[in-house]
Scaffold this motif. Structure first.
Motif, PDB file in Angstrom:
ATOM      1  N   ASP A 372     -15.658  18.394  -4.483  1.00 56.61           N
ATOM      2  CA  ASP A 372     -16.324  17.176  -4.629  1.00 56.61           C
ATOM      3  C   ASP A 372     -16.054  16.244  -5.788  1.00 56.61           C
ATOM      4  O   ASP A 372     -16.843  15.335  -5.658  1.00 56.61           O
ATOM      5  N   ASN A 387      -8.948  12.176  -4.806  1.00 60.17           N
ATOM      6  CA  ASN A 387     -10.792  12.000  -4.551  1.00 60.17           C
ATOM      7  C   ASN A 387     -10.705  12.432  -3.326  1.00 60.17           C
ATOM      8  O   ASN A 387     -10.904  11.308  -2.490  1.00 60.17           O
ATOM      9  N   SER A 389     -13.324  13.179  -1.130  1.00 61.66           N
ATOM     10  CA  SER A 389     -14.585  13.082  -1.369  1.00 61.66           C
ATOM     11  C   SER A 389     -15.187  11.966  -0.804  1.00 61.66           C
ATOM     12  O   SER A 389     -14.467  10.795  -0.976  1.00 61.66           O
ATOM     13  N   SER A 390     -16.288  12.040  -0.400  1.00 58.01           N
ATOM     14  CA  SER A 390     -16.884  10.635   0.452  1.00 58.01           C
ATOM     15  C   SER A 390     -17.859   9.960  -0.552  1.00 58.01           C
ATOM     16  O   SER A 390     -18.398   8.926  -0.422  1.00 58.01           O
ATOM     17  N   GLN A 391     -17.644  10.284  -2.062  1.00 56.49           N
ATOM     18  CA  GLN A 391     -18.220   9.555  -3.006  1.00 56.49           C
ATOM     19  C   GLN A 391     -17.296   8.916  -4.108  1.00 56.49           C
ATOM     20  O   GLN A 391     -16.326   9.615  -4.260  1.00 56.49           O
ATOM     21  N   THR A 392     -17.779   7.874  -4.897  1.00 58.73           N
ATOM     22  CA  THR A 392     -16.766   7.351  -5.873  1.00 58.73           C
ATOM     23  C   THR A 392     -16.920   8.491  -6.916  1.00 58.73           C
ATOM     24  O   THR A 392     -18.267   8.811  -7.414  1.00 58.73           O
ATOM     25  N   GLU A 439     -12.263   5.526  -5.943  1.00 60.87           N
ATOM     26  CA  GLU A 439     -13.043   5.305  -4.499  1.00 60.87           C
ATOM     27  C   GLU A 439     -12.952   6.506  -3.695  1.00 60.87           C
ATOM     28  O   GLU A 439     -12.270   7.323  -3.791  1.00 60.87           O
ATOM     29  N   PRO A 440     -14.038   6.673  -2.646  1.00 59.34           N
ATOM     30  CA  PRO A 440     -13.730   7.691  -1.807  1.00 59.34           C
ATOM     31  C   PRO A 440     -12.656   7.721  -1.217  1.00 59.34           C
ATOM     32  O   PRO A 440     -12.034   6.727  -0.626  1.00 59.34           O
TER      33      PRO A 440
END
Length: 542
Positions: A372, A387, A389-392, A439-440
């Motif tokens: 994550d 990255n 992942s769905s988050q910054t 960024e995601p």
């Protein structure tokens, strides 16, 4: 004087042609189904179909659509294409982009892009960017994205959420030269066939920096090859006899499923620098799903530099590698993989049973990777940050002065597994801070300063006009060296080398780059044409 006038005339004519080609371009502004139907049926090369927020009916089909973009007006409030057998089906399409859209509830496939059943008319230059597919099909072979006879394609930041239990998030039959990256594939179902599956003669496909999440014991995350009916194969370059070829899976996060990577009737295939977390049965499968048929037995696969976490308990994990009949597991290569058995995290307890001896494997050590967060893959040339992942997420570079950010240009290509990962044109920029934000579902490439290419052809410590003249004289030379203008080291003297010279021009140290923007490929190409033409004409006059 005549030469100058001639050059101006060429530039004017080029400008007239370019502007003229766009003069007929039209933006279809769509806000209801009738407008969507009309725009989809009538769009011509250069047109854009711009969808306002709202719901639109699927079931759209078009043969021969060319140079058209279909996208939402507001990426933050995307248009939703609902229902239909396929949301959109395109046959023999050319240079089509689908962007910032949502497809949901299709009975068969979210999108189906094909060659119309004619191998001589493939769809080419297809881009899907920031497109979501959800709740596609139910039971049966239903895919989020179906590509059959598609060449030169890109899937970037695509989401497929819940597809048919006999299908795939992305299914490719006889498709070639594609990249699937920065995407997310998730299915909560207990019976899933696969997430990403190139087969039927598919070749030269890279699956990079994606996140694949499947329920424990359900589905093959990535499968190179399969079982394809003879009539559906589509090969490139007169090839034959394989399900898939030149398939690379790199930098992915793979969680759950039955297995992480399956080799099926493929000679080769590379699975490297992936993070694998708790596959239910096996990490790797070596299978033959075409036994008795004149097709290659699975062989020569490479599995290296991965971080693999598993839990070998009575209720979970069978063995590291599942080997089927009529395969050649002894030809495989395993190297430098890091294995951690959560049930017995010792060196002995984490050492897998493999068909061949692994070179420099690491057993019983925690890699410290958090799927994550940003994952940093170290190479001799620098660091590749992913990255998935769905988050910054943030990442700290300990010694930022040692690196430059490398950004690929239109004519460039990233090959992290190659001897030179920076193919073609790239732009390099000094890091101004050690604090980076990703960024995601994105990637960032950092190149060591000591590993940067140089456009200093004569090695005099200056990138100047004399180096340009060396490039000009060497343009088109066979088997060139750096002194001939092959600055990028790709065995060609071309526009990519000129772009590098342009970016470094005026630097007093060959490895020091300016922050000038690399010319667009069309601009470089025109400059190439002009300079080479002028240079050759000048030599003829002498």
């Amino acid at each position: 004087m005549k030469l100058r006038i001639f050059g101006i005339a060429i530039l004017w004519l080029s400008s007239w042609v370019c502007n003229g080609s766009q003069a007929g371009a039209f933006d279809f502004h769509v806000s209801d189904n009738s407008q969507f139907a009309s725009a989809f049926s009538n769009a011509s090369p250069g047109d854009n179909i711009l969808l306002q927020p709202g719901n639109y009916n699927g079931g759209r089909y078009r043969l021969g659509l060319s140079d058209v973009t279909i996208r939402s007006v507001d990426p933050a409030n995307r248009a939703v294409i609902q229902g239909g057998t396929n949301g959109i089906q395109l046959s023999s399409a050319q240079s089509v982009t689908l962007q910032d859209l949502v497809f949901e509830g299709q009975a068969a496939n979210g999108v189906n892009i094909d060659d119309g059943g004619n191998i001589s008319t493939p769809s080419t230059d297809i881009t899907l960017r920031r497109v979501t597919f959800r709740d596609i099909g139910s039971s049966g072979n239903h895919d989020g994205v179906k590509l059959s006879g598609v060449n030169d394609f890109l899937l970037d930041q695509v989401e497929v959420l819940n597809w048919g239990n006999g299908g795939s998030a992305v299914d490719m039959v006889g498709s070639h030269r594609g990249v699937i990256q920065n995407s997310y594939f998730f299915d909560p179902g207990t019976t899933v066939a696969s997430a990403v599956r190139p087969k039927g003669g598919s070749k030269d496909i890279t699956i990079r920096g994606n996140r694949i999440e499947l329920p424990s014991g359900a589905g093959r995350a990535i499968q190179a090859g399969g079982s394809t009916g003879t009539q559906y194969f589509r090969f490139l370059d007169g090839d034959s006899g394989y399900e898939a070829d030149e398939i690379i899976a790199e930098g992915n996060v793979i969680i759950g499923g039955v297995s992480a990577f399956s080799f099926v009737n493929i000679d080769g295939g590379l699975f490297h620098h992936n993070y694998v977390q708790r596959p239910r049965n096996w990490t790797v499968r070596i299978l033959n799903e075409n036994q008795g048929n004149p097709i290659v037995d699975t062989q020569n696969g490479v599995v290296r530099d991965n971080s693999i976490v598993f839990s070998d308990t009575p209720g979970e994990y069978s063995t590291a590698v599942n080997i089927g009949p009529e395969t050649l597991p002894e030809t495989f290569t395993f190297a430098r993989n890091q294995w951690l058995n959560l049930a017995n995290p010792t060196s002995a307890g984490s050492t897998p049973q493999l068909p061949v001896t692994e070179a420099s494997g690491i057993y019983g050590q925690d890699s410290g990777i958090d799927p994550d967060e940003v994952i940093a893959w170290d190479f001799e040339w620098g660091v590749w940050l992913v990255n998935a992942s769905s988050q910054t997420n943030s990442f700290t570079v300990a010694n930022p002065d040692e690196y430059q950010e490398a950004v690929v240009q239109a004519s460039g290509n990233f090959v992290p597994s190659g001897g030179d990962p920076f193919v073609g044109a790239w732009q390099y920029t000094d890091l101004t801070s050690g604090q980076l934000q990703l960024e995601p579902f994105s990637q960032l490439v950092l190149r060591l300063n000591s590993d940067l290419p140089s456009a200093d052809a004569n090695d005099d410590g200056q990138v100047d006009g004399s180096d340009f003249l060396d490039w000009q004289a060497g343009f088109g030379t066979s088997s060139p060296a750096k002194v001939d203008g092959d600055f990028t080291g790709d065995s060609e003297v071309d526009a990519n080398d000129l772009a590098l010279w342009h970016d470094q021009y005026g630097s007093g140290v060959a490895s020091s780059f300016s922050s000038a923007i690399v010319p667009e490929p069309t601009s470089v190409a025109m400059f190439v044409l002009g300079t080479v033409f002028c240079g050759r004409l000048s030599r003829k006059r002498h």
